[in-house]
Design a protein around this motif. Sequence first.
Motif, PDB file in Angstrom:
ATOM      1  N   TYR A  72       0.853  -1.188   0.000  1.00  0.00           N
ATOM      2  CA  TYR A  72       0.000   0.000   0.000  1.00  0.00           C
ATOM      3  C   TYR A  72       0.886   1.233   0.000  1.00  0.00           C
ATOM      4  CZ  TYR A  72      -3.998  -2.961   0.898  1.00  0.00           C
ATOM      5  OH  TYR A  72      -4.979  -3.907   0.777  1.00  0.00           O
ATOM      6  N   TYR A  73       0.576   2.188  -0.879  1.00  0.00           N
ATOM      7  CA  TYR A  73       1.396   3.387  -1.042  1.00  0.00           C
ATOM      8  C   TYR A  73       0.490   4.604  -1.160  1.00  0.00           C
ATOM      9  CZ  TYR A  73       4.880  -0.100  -1.946  1.00  0.00           C
ATOM     10  OH  TYR A  73       5.694  -1.185  -1.815  1.00  0.00           O
ATOM     11  N   TYR A  74       0.938   5.704  -0.584  1.00  0.00           N
ATOM     12  CA  TYR A  74       0.186   6.950  -0.684  1.00  0.00           C
ATOM     13  C   TYR A  74       0.687   7.727  -1.896  1.00  0.00           C
ATOM     14  CZ  TYR A  74      -2.255  11.201   0.496  1.00  0.00           C
ATOM     15  OH  TYR A  74      -3.097  12.271   0.444  1.00  0.00           O
ATOM     16  N   PHE A  75      -0.240   8.131  -2.768  1.00  0.00           N
ATOM     17  CA  PHE A  75       0.084   8.952  -3.931  1.00  0.00           C
ATOM     18  C   PHE A  75      -0.732  10.232  -3.874  1.00  0.00           C
ATOM     19  CE2 PHE A  75       0.762   4.602  -5.678  1.00  0.00           C
ATOM     20  CZ  PHE A  75       2.128   4.712  -5.930  1.00  0.00           C
ATOM     21  N   ASN A  76      -0.159  11.281  -4.433  1.00  0.00           N
ATOM     22  CA  ASN A  76      -0.865  12.553  -4.559  1.00  0.00           C
ATOM     23  C   ASN A  76      -1.545  12.627  -5.917  1.00  0.00           C
ATOM     24  OD1 ASN A  76      -0.039  13.826  -2.036  1.00  0.00           O
ATOM     25  ND2 ASN A  76       2.011  13.799  -2.919  1.00  0.00           N
ATOM     26  N   LYS A  77      -2.623  13.385  -5.966  1.00  0.00           N
ATOM     27  CA  LYS A  77      -3.328  13.595  -7.227  1.00  0.00           C
ATOM     28  C   LYS A  77      -2.341  14.108  -8.273  1.00  0.00           C
ATOM     29  CE  LYS A  77      -7.228  15.887  -9.348  1.00  0.00           C
ATOM     30  NZ  LYS A  77      -8.449  16.666  -9.138  1.00  0.00           N
ATOM     31  N   ASN A  78      -2.433  13.565  -9.479  1.00  0.00           N
ATOM     32  CA  ASN A  78      -1.590  13.905 -10.637  1.00  0.00           C
ATOM     33  C   ASN A  78      -0.163  13.377 -10.562  1.00  0.00           C
ATOM     34  OD1 ASN A  78      -3.699  15.157 -12.026  1.00  0.00           O
ATOM     35  ND2 ASN A  78      -3.340  17.071 -10.923  1.00  0.00           N
ATOM     36  N   ASP A  79       0.185  12.559  -9.559  1.00  0.00           N
ATOM     37  CA  ASP A  79       1.471  11.860  -9.619  1.00  0.00           C
ATOM     38  C   ASP A  79       1.473  11.029 -10.893  1.00  0.00           C
ATOM     39  OD1 ASP A  79       2.444  12.846  -7.241  1.00  0.00           O
ATOM     40  OD2 ASP A  79       2.309  10.948  -6.137  1.00  0.00           O
ATOM     41  N   MET A  80       2.618  10.945 -11.554  1.00  0.00           N
ATOM     42  CA  MET A  80       2.710  10.171 -12.796  1.00  0.00           C
ATOM     43  C   MET A  80       3.518   8.904 -12.539  1.00  0.00           C
ATOM     44  SD  MET A  80       3.767  11.534 -16.483  1.00  0.00           S
ATOM     45  CE  MET A  80       4.719  10.566 -17.590  1.00  0.00           C
ATOM     46  N   LEU A  81       2.899   7.761 -12.824  1.00  0.00           N
ATOM     47  CA  LEU A  81       3.559   6.475 -12.636  1.00  0.00           C
ATOM     48  C   LEU A  81       4.020   5.928 -13.979  1.00  0.00           C
ATOM     49  CD1 LEU A  81       1.143   4.767 -10.087  1.00  0.00           C
ATOM     50  CD2 LEU A  81       3.086   6.284  -9.659  1.00  0.00           C
ATOM     51  N   LYS A  82       5.212   5.327 -13.971  1.00  0.00           N
ATOM     52  CA  LYS A  82       5.785   4.664 -15.145  1.00  0.00           C
ATOM     53  C   LYS A  82       5.731   3.170 -14.851  1.00  0.00           C
ATOM     54  CE  LYS A  82      10.137   4.706 -17.727  1.00  0.00           C
ATOM     55  NZ  LYS A  82      11.465   5.355 -17.764  1.00  0.00           N
ATOM     56  N   ILE A  83       5.047   2.418 -15.689  1.00  0.00           N
ATOM     57  CA  ILE A  83       4.769   1.011 -15.418  1.00  0.00           C
ATOM     58  C   ILE A  83       5.374   0.143 -16.514  1.00  0.00           C
ATOM     59  CG2 ILE A  83       2.904  -0.677 -15.212  1.00  0.00           C
ATOM     60  CD1 ILE A  83       1.249   1.812 -14.131  1.00  0.00           C
ATOM     61  N   LEU A  84       6.072  -0.888 -16.081  1.00  0.00           N
ATOM     62  CA  LEU A  84       6.631  -1.870 -17.013  1.00  0.00           C
ATOM     63  C   LEU A  84       6.064  -3.230 -16.645  1.00  0.00           C
ATOM     64  CD1 LEU A  84       8.584  -2.588 -19.313  1.00  0.00           C
ATOM     65  CD2 LEU A  84      10.323  -2.979 -17.562  1.00  0.00           C
TER      66      LEU A  84
END
Length: 159
Positions: A72-84
Amino acid sequence: MKTTHTLLTALVLLFCASLSHAQSKKDFIYEGLIFQYYYIPDSGWYRCEVNGGQGGDLDFQTGGAGAKLVGYYYFNKNDMLKILVGGRGGNGKGTEDYCNTTEYMVVGGGGGGASSIYNLTDSTLILMAGGGGGASEDHDGGGASANSGGSGSGGAQGS
């Protein structure tokens, strides 16, 4: 108001739940050697799950399973994740008359690819799961764990 969300790779899955809106999830699947990007829609806690790719088979031997990690991780609105999303390793094969000889050559299964989630906004690696090992002539491929990728013997690059 508490917000809970989720992310999963190889699948990478995004799951959101809060008192103000319905639950939702986002799957990311293997699409080749490309990165996929995702903007976080709302600040809150996200459940992230990543799965490494399965190792390739060889005849009656099976490739090892990729690792599976959840957090479980806290993210802020509009954080951009890079997924592979890691793919499955290519299957091995045996061939006769390799290099104009009468030998029987065996090429083991390829290892599975790693899967990861990286937060580009704050340059943080969130999760990374190793791929399973490819099968060899005499052994199944090794399964990956949270600490290392799987091992195999005689593996070749996947196709």
